[in-house]
Scaffold this active site. Structure first.
Site, PDB file in Angstrom:
ATOM      1  N   ASP A  17       0.860  -1.196   0.000  1.00 14.82           N
ATOM      2  CA  ASP A  17       0.000   0.000   0.000  1.00 14.82           C
ATOM      3  C   ASP A  17       0.893   1.241   0.000  1.00 14.82           C
ATOM      4  O   ASP A  17       1.798   1.367   0.832  1.00 14.82           O
ATOM      5  CB  ASP A  17      -0.910  -0.028   1.240  1.00 14.82           C
ATOM      6  CG  ASP A  17      -1.919   1.109   1.266  1.00 14.82           C
ATOM      7  OD1 ASP A  17      -3.127   0.850   1.124  1.00 14.82           O
ATOM      8  OD2 ASP A  17      -1.482   2.279   1.446  1.00 14.82           O
ATOM      9  N   GLU A  60      -4.618   2.235  -4.341  1.00 18.36           N
ATOM     10  CA  GLU A  60      -3.142   2.273  -4.319  1.00 18.36           C
ATOM     11  C   GLU A  60      -2.618   1.057  -3.555  1.00 18.36           C
ATOM     12  O   GLU A  60      -1.628   1.125  -2.865  1.00 18.36           O
ATOM     13  CB  GLU A  60      -2.622   3.595  -3.712  1.00 18.36           C
ATOM     14  CG  GLU A  60      -3.543   4.276  -2.729  1.00 18.36           C
ATOM     15  CD  GLU A  60      -3.547   3.632  -1.343  1.00 18.36           C
ATOM     16  OE1 GLU A  60      -4.467   2.793  -1.111  1.00 18.36           O
ATOM     17  OE2 GLU A  60      -2.672   3.955  -0.519  1.00 18.36           O
TER      18      GLU A  60
HETATM   19  P1  GH3 Z   1      -1.609   5.398   4.318  1.00 15.95           P
HETATM   20  O1  GH3 Z   1      -0.167   5.713   4.373  1.00 15.95           O
HETATM   21  O2  GH3 Z   1      -2.190   5.134   5.660  1.00 15.95           O
HETATM   22  O3  GH3 Z   1      -1.898   4.292   3.372  1.00 15.95           O
HETATM   23  O4  GH3 Z   1      -2.327   6.715   3.782  1.00 15.95           O
HETATM   24  P2  GH3 Z   1      -3.035   6.940   2.391  1.00 15.95           P
HETATM   25  O5  GH3 Z   1      -3.286   8.387   2.245  1.00 15.95           O
HETATM   26  O6  GH3 Z   1      -2.237   6.299   1.316  1.00 15.95           O
HETATM   27  O7  GH3 Z   1      -4.328   6.061   2.562  1.00 15.95           O
HETATM   28  P3  GH3 Z   1      -5.822   6.208   2.162  1.00 15.95           P
HETATM   29  O8  GH3 Z   1      -6.334   4.811   1.993  1.00 15.95           O
HETATM   30  O9  GH3 Z   1      -6.509   7.057   3.164  1.00 15.95           O
HETATM   31  O10 GH3 Z   1      -5.827   6.951   0.771  1.00 15.95           O
HETATM   32  C1  GH3 Z   1      -5.793   6.318  -0.429  1.00 15.95           C
HETATM   33  C2  GH3 Z   1      -6.194   7.320  -1.484  1.00 15.95           C
HETATM   34  O11 GH3 Z   1      -6.028   6.786  -2.793  1.00 15.95           O
HETATM   35  C3  GH3 Z   1      -7.642   7.712  -1.413  1.00 15.95           C
HETATM   36  C4  GH3 Z   1      -8.122   7.767  -2.874  1.00 15.95           C
HETATM   37  O12 GH3 Z   1      -8.634   9.013  -3.212  1.00 15.95           O
HETATM   38  C5  GH3 Z   1      -6.866   7.512  -3.665  1.00 15.95           C
HETATM   39  N1  GH3 Z   1      -7.075   6.729  -4.857  1.00 15.95           N
HETATM   40  C6  GH3 Z   1      -7.750   5.537  -4.989  1.00 15.95           C
HETATM   41  N2  GH3 Z   1      -7.702   5.111  -6.261  1.00 15.95           N
HETATM   42  C7  GH3 Z   1      -6.999   6.027  -6.974  1.00 15.95           C
HETATM   43  C8  GH3 Z   1      -6.626   6.144  -8.350  1.00 15.95           C
HETATM   44  O13 GH3 Z   1      -6.906   5.294  -9.192  1.00 15.95           O
HETATM   45  N3  GH3 Z   1      -5.905   7.237  -8.710  1.00 15.95           N
HETATM   46  C9  GH3 Z   1      -5.551   8.200  -7.820  1.00 15.95           C
HETATM   47  N4  GH3 Z   1      -4.841   9.235  -8.240  1.00 15.95           N
HETATM   48  N5  GH3 Z   1      -5.912   8.123  -6.516  1.00 15.95           N
HETATM   49  C10 GH3 Z   1      -6.618   7.059  -6.101  1.00 15.95           C
HETATM   50 MG    MG Z   2      -2.017   4.220   1.300  1.00 20.46          MG
HETATM   51 MG    MG Z   3      -4.983   2.073   0.873  1.00 17.81          MG
HETATM   52 MG    MG Z   4      -5.725   3.128   3.900  1.00 16.23          MG
END
Ligand code: GH3
Ligand code: MG
Ligand code: MG
Ligand code: MG
Ligand code: MG
Length: 311
Positions: free
Chosen positions: A190, A233
């Protein structure tokens, strides 16, 4: 290592190579009771590079299909024991075969019968005698569309990797393939603080970061290893025939190298890290417990500071 748009170019080329590797000949199952008709059809298909197998008893369809795995069926209308329409209706009850192209090839020229055959599950109706080029071209077109549909249902469009549900199925498959005492390591990756990247540099930059990690993982791991996009991600990877300590060293090197990669944004470049949780046979024995355990280990990696791997 390329950055920016080049990453997706390289990635798509690598994925093309992988796909070419997996690209198999088109397979057509012919259900036809007349040996003469079968000979004609097979000659047309073979001339166009299409593999085929024929059965003269429609009752064998399911059994033969499950081992031959056809991309399309060429179906006769009138045969002993049952009609093509009856066997196609039965086929359509099975989820796996709901979209498999069924092309009728029959001398039936009653339009009412033809329409009924299409209504009950057929995709196309060709009347005998059929021009061999038309036959091959209809078969090829149907199969191309069918394979594209299967592909997009199994893959993630941003990265070209397996999507969530297919990744899980692949782990299941790898687990079944690992004999008693076999090895399988499952890891959940992640990206760290990814939301900040999106919020600071914009979604397209975030997308590019996801693509470059996909590219790096696919490039570094073996063809026999699974790399799937499990979530936004998050990546699920599975490595057979490797002991957990060795797998951890391997992934940890990828983690270090990923952390060095410059990712382009409008004002310059940024660095990104990921965390990883690992679980392995024989500590966990099912797909769901392996994935849950890897997820728990990932949570530990996040809680203890991120940019690390936890077994
Ligand atoms: P952590 O270190 O705890 O993992 O923090 P984080 O910010 O990475 O974790 P979180 O799961 O809160 O955030 C993941 C973000 O990924 C939220 C979402 O908007 C973004 N995301 C999900 N899919 C995609 C994508 O396909 N493209 C982009 N640019 N962002 C995405
Ligand atoms: Mg993350
Ligand atoms: Mg995540
Ligand atoms: Mg998360
Ligand atoms: Mg017949």
């Amino acid at each position: 290592v390329p950055v920016g748009n080049k990453v997706s170019d390289v990635l798509s080329r690598i994925l093309d190579l992988v796909d070419m590797h997996e690209q198999e000949m088109y397979r057509v199952l012919i259900v036809e009771d007349s040996a003469t008709a079968v000979a004609h059809i097979r000659r047309s298909l073979t001339q166009h590079g299409i593999d085929s197998k024929a059965i003269n008893d429609p009752r064998l369809l399911l059994e033969v299909a499950s081992e031959y795995r056809p991309d399309a069926i060429l179906m006769d209308m009138y045969m002993p024991f049952c009609t093509g329409v009856e066997v196609t209706s039965a086929l359509r009850q099975i989820p796996e075969y709901q979209s498999l192209p069924v092309i009728y090839l029959s001398s039936e020229n009653d339009i009412v019968q033809q329409v009924e055959a299409l209504r009950l599950g057929g995709d196309q109706f060709l009347t005998k005698p059929v021009n061999p080029i038309i036959l091959a071209s209809v078969v090829k077109t149907k199969i191309e569309r069918y394979r594209e549909m299967l592909y997009s249902g199994q893959h993630d469009s941003l990265t070209g990797l397996f999507n969530h549900s297919t990744s899980k199925l692949q782990v299941e498959r790898m687990l079944n393939a690992a004999q008693a005492g076999g090895q399988l390591v499952v890891a959940m990756i992640d990206i760290d603080r990814f939301k900040v990247i999106n919020d600071t540099y914009g979604h397209p930059v975030g997308d590019q970061v996801i693509r470059s990690l996909a590219w790096l993982l696919r490039g570094r791991l073996r063809n026999t290893d699974l790399v799937g996009r499990y979530g936004g991600e998050e990546f699920l990877i599975a490595l057979p025939d490797i002991d957990p300590e060795h797998a951890v060293r391997l992934i940890d090197q990828i983690r270090l190298d990923f952390g060095q990669l410059p990712h382009a944004h409008a004002q310059g470049t940024l660095r990104v890290t990921f965390s990883c949780g690992v679980a392995a046979l024989p500590d966990y024995l099912t797909t769901s417990t392996l994935i849950e355990a890897a997820d728990d280990a990932l949570l530990d990696a996040k809680r203890s500071g991120r940019n690390r791997i936890v077994l």
